[in-house]
Design an enzyme around this catalytic site. Structure first.
Site, PDB file in Angstrom:
ATOM      1  N   SER A 105      36.824  48.283  27.492  1.00  0.00           N
ATOM      2  CA  SER A 105      36.895  49.576  26.870  1.00  0.00           C
ATOM      3  C   SER A 105      35.810  50.001  25.730  1.00  0.00           C
ATOM      4  CB  SER A 105      38.306  49.880  26.299  1.00  0.00           C
ATOM      5  OG  SER A 105      39.266  49.591  27.087  1.00  0.00           O
TER       6      SER A 105
HETATM    7  N1  SAH Z   1      41.695  45.662  26.944  1.00  0.00           N
HETATM    8  C1  SAH Z   1      40.699  45.233  27.720  1.00  0.00           C
HETATM    9  C2  SAH Z   1      40.357  46.690  28.892  1.00  0.00           C
HETATM   10  C3  SAH Z   1      40.595  45.981  30.167  1.00  0.00           C
HETATM   11  S1  SAH Z   1      40.414  47.306  31.324  1.00  0.00           S
HETATM   12  C4  SAH Z   1      39.237  45.080  27.025  1.00  0.00           C
HETATM   13  O1  SAH Z   1      39.306  45.296  25.809  1.00  0.00           O
HETATM   14  O2  SAH Z   1      38.585  44.658  27.711  1.00  0.00           O
HETATM   15  C5  SAH Z   1      42.196  47.024  31.981  1.00  0.00           C
HETATM   16  C6  SAH Z   1      42.544  45.890  32.527  1.00  0.00           C
HETATM   17  O3  SAH Z   1      43.910  46.146  33.087  1.00  0.00           O
HETATM   18  C7  SAH Z   1      41.777  45.225  33.737  1.00  0.00           C
HETATM   19  O4  SAH Z   1      41.411  43.980  33.511  1.00  0.00           O
HETATM   20  C8  SAH Z   1      42.904  45.188  34.985  1.00  0.00           C
HETATM   21  O5  SAH Z   1      42.833  44.184  35.567  1.00  0.00           O
HETATM   22  C9  SAH Z   1      44.329  45.228  34.073  1.00  0.00           C
HETATM   23  N2  SAH Z   1      45.287  45.534  34.633  1.00  0.00           N
HETATM   24  C10 SAH Z   1      45.599  46.365  35.684  1.00  0.00           C
HETATM   25  N3  SAH Z   1      47.030  46.534  36.038  1.00  0.00           N
HETATM   26  C11 SAH Z   1      47.555  45.686  35.272  1.00  0.00           C
HETATM   27  C12 SAH Z   1      48.938  45.313  34.996  1.00  0.00           C
HETATM   28  N4  SAH Z   1      49.820  45.543  35.827  1.00  0.00           N
HETATM   29  N5  SAH Z   1      49.091  43.887  34.448  1.00  0.00           N
HETATM   30  C13 SAH Z   1      48.183  43.408  33.645  1.00  0.00           C
HETATM   31  N6  SAH Z   1      46.865  43.931  33.876  1.00  0.00           N
HETATM   32  C14 SAH Z   1      46.585  45.097  34.609  1.00  0.00           C
END
Ligand code: SAH
Length: 657
Positions: A62
């Site tokens: 993000s």
């Molecule tokens: N907070 C992270 C943002 C990652 S983007 C950062 O700082 O990098 C969102 C992430 O959510 C992705 O890696 C995706 O694989 C994950 N995701 C999507 N659905 C999910 C779920 N049901 N449970 C856990 N992770 C999930």
């Protein structure tokens, strides 16, 4: 190499502080965490850009400002325990770990979870835990959390997540379809059931994929066998201790019901024995209740619990279908149970009980014998009352025919009174004497219900079926009750008895109920129903009732049946966890379309297999789990009388060969 420290300072000042987020702790946290460590090598130089960046597994890290906005909205403070859903690179979790006491972050992609975990270790952030799994349902076992931050966009705020907030806690989550503009919402828990919601403006996130979120694109098109293959947990060899361990997940229940798809398949018996041993040895189960007649099983119970034989005790399981219990697999289990109980205190022993009601004669004799010992006057009364049924005890169906022609059951009143008298002698079951009472009371109930069973057999099959299953259910409840509130039971009975009948043709078209349905209605999740299935192999079965046992070839399962779907999954032996919330949603939905399921009993008629042995069912509603053995073998009946004598009779007691 760029001067990352300088870039980081600049990021904090320009992207965060200047946009109005100025909390000292928050800014310090961003100053501390090296963002360049959280992105792939290829975009390292861009680590401090004012936007999201691509990371592994087609996901994104993000934008720093959005992370700051969410942390700020959540009001994160020292002392907090917080949950992040969508750990991704782990960056946000790392920043938050510099503020809160404890961070748990869930990530659905194993690859990302691994990478994030390695980063935390490298940086020495030991108050962050990365959990792999579907975070859309949170982590109920670890709640409450002061804050829950969701880093992927959902379709709604799941109730299960709200429920995991501490009072005063805050959940921040983007909502909206994957490719649309989304809104960031903040939910504050005001009290046990009051929540306040606030809109924090437009954002754009990758989709939250899971049970309470969106579906993964690849789940939509996969055919059922492929979905089964993905969810199937391969089972170790039946003799491997790991086999039973696979079922530990059901050990918290009070009742575990283990089915079978035929009455003559070795794998089903051995699997049930392995699971049962595990539940007894490691999880405090002490009742094994099986689809066998009470008096016959009671003899086995005397043997396994090292109690003396009953005066006049007869050999067990002498009537058709003998192989159902007199087989080498049951024998091995019974011997194990006897060894297990050896030297244990009475209340710690595990017992063996029968739930069924066919052995009318055996039960009558057992009641009379019991009373003879404790109350000879009452024994006389019992003899008189049961005398009414005695002439029919070898062929109770003839009693049923007679009752139909005469228009009433001439023995009904007597057997009902007998049961009432026996119940009035009720005993506290912490004492060994109770076993004798429980035995007699169960026999009295068997006689009463069998009397009715054989009468209603002529009024249609649903009624007698229901009577029999209700009897089995009540017997089970009676054992549980007698053994006290901590008692926990394992049931062995055919899939047709333990799979919830409300979700099969039985319940939907024929108004038949069964033990599985009754225990679910009373015990809910405290009862686990585990079905068994097979594709092909051999089975011990007869052509007709009372006909000799044969080893028959089991036809390969029919196209489109649950069995064929399981076969096509290509895993020779597996466990499919069907619990709602555990099963992948796409799989659960695909399995919910009704399909044919095969039921082989003591009779197997391959010539008319479709009509004799298949019925429609809805597997994930019928069972909590499905155990699969692609190819199976017939049970081996215990050796005949002469061979046993040659070995010495004691050796095969309690089968009394
Ligand atoms: N907070 C992270 C943002 C990652 S983007 C950062 O700082 O990098 C969102 C992430 O959510 C992705 O890696 C995706 O694989 C994950 N995701 C999507 N659905 C999910 C779920 N049901 N449970 C856990 N992770 C999930």
């Amino acid at each position: 190499m760029p001067d990352f420290a300088a870039l980081r300072e600049e990021m904090v000042a320009r992207q965060i502080a200047r946009r109005g987020i100025t909390g000292r702790r928050l800014l310090d946290a961003f100053r501390e965490v090296p963002r360049e460590e959280f992105v792939p090598e290829s975009v390292r130089d861009l680590a401090y850009e004012d936007g999201p960046l691509p990371i592994e597994a087609e996901q994104t890290i993000s934008q720093p400002y959005i992370v700051a906005l969410m942390i700020d909205a959540a009001g994160l403070a020292p002392g907090d325990k917080l949950l992040e859903i969508g750990a991704g690179s782990g960056y946000a979790a790392a920043v938050m770990s510099r503020i809160a006491d404890e961070v748990v972050a869930i990530e659905r992609r194993p690859e990302l979870a691994r990478l994030a975990r390695a980063r935390m270790a490298r940086l020495g952030y030991d108050n962050v835990r990365i959990v792999e799994g579907d975070g859309s349902i949170g982590l109920p076992g670890e709640a409450p959390f002061e804050a829950i931050l969701v880093a992927a966009s959902g379709s709604h705020v799941p109730d299960v997540l709200r429920a995991q907030l501490a009072t005063g806690g805050v959940l921040v989550m983007p909502l909206g379809a994957p490719d649309a503009l989304q809104k960031l919402v903040k939910v504050t828990r005001r009290s046990a059931d009051e929540y306040e919601e606030e809109d924090l403006g437009p954002v754009r996130f990758v989709p939250l994929i899971g049970r309470e979120g969106w579906r993964a694109p690849d789940e939509i098109t996969a055919p059922l066998p492929e979905l089964i293959r993905r969810a199937a947990e391969p089972l170790p060899d039946l003799d491997d201790p790991g086999f039973g361990e696979m079922f530990d997940r059901f050990a918290a229940a009070r009742l575990v019901l283990l089915g079978e798809a035929s009455h003559g398949t070795s794998e089903f018996y051995r699997a049930r024995a392995a699971i049962t041993r595990r539940l007894i040895e490691h999880h405090g189960f002490s009742i094994v209740a099986v689809e066998a007649d009470w008096p016959d099983a009671a003899n086995v119970d005397r043997c396994v619990r090292h109690r003396p034989k009953r005066e006049g005790e007869e050999a067990s399981f002498e009537r058709f279908p003998t192989w159902m219990w007199r087989n080498t697999d049951v024998d091995a289990f019974v011997r194990w149970l006897r060894r297990y109980n050896q030297g244990r205190a009475h209340e710690e022993m595990a017992g063996f009980y029968g739930l069924d009601l066919y052995n009318l004669g055996g039960s009558m004799r057992a009641v009379i014998d019991y009373l003879e010992g404790v109350d000879p006057e009452a024994a006389k009364v019992a003899r008189r009352r049961y005398g009414c049924l005695e002439p029919w005890s070898r062929d109770p169906a003839a009693y049923g025919r007679m009752a139909v022609t005469e228009g009433y059951g001439r023995c009904e009143v007597g057997v009902t009174r007998m049961l009432k008298d026996m119940m009035a002698r009720r005993m506290e079951c912490a004492r060994p004497e109770c076993d004798e009472w429980l035995d007699a009371a169960a026999n009295a109930r068997l006689v009463r219900n069998a009397e009715e069973y054989y009468r209603v057999m002529y009024q249609g099959s649903a009624e007698s079926w229901n009577l029999r299953d209700t009897h089995m259910y009540e017997t089970l409840c009676q054992i549980l009750e007698a053994k006290g509130p901590a008692a926990r039971a394992i049931v062995w009975a055919h899939n047709s008895h333990i799979g919830n009948a409300a979700f099969t043709e039985m319940g939907r078209e024929r108004e038949e109920l069964n033990i599985g349905q009754l225990v679910k209605e009373r015990f809910g999740e405290q009862a686990r129903l585990i079905g068994f299935g097979t594709h092909t192999g051999t089975v011990a079965a007869a052509d007709d009732w009372d006909a000799p046992m044969q080893v028959k070839a089991v036809r390969p399962s029919l196209p489109d049946s649950y069995e064929r779907m399981s076969h096509d999954a290509g895993v020779p032996a597996f466990l499919l966890d069907l619990r709602h919330g555990v099963t992948e949603r796409a799989l659960e939905e695909a399995l919910t379309t009704p399909r044919l399921e095969r039921f082989i009993g003591v009779i197997y008629r391959p010539e008319t297999e479709r009509w004799s042995h298949y019925a429609e069912a809805v597997l994930p509603n019928q069972f909590d789990a499905w155990v699969w053995f692609d190819e199976t073998r017939a049970v081996t009946p215990l050796a005949g009388e002469h061979e046993a004598e040659a070995k010495g009779a004691e050796e095969t007691y309690p089968f009394g060969l």
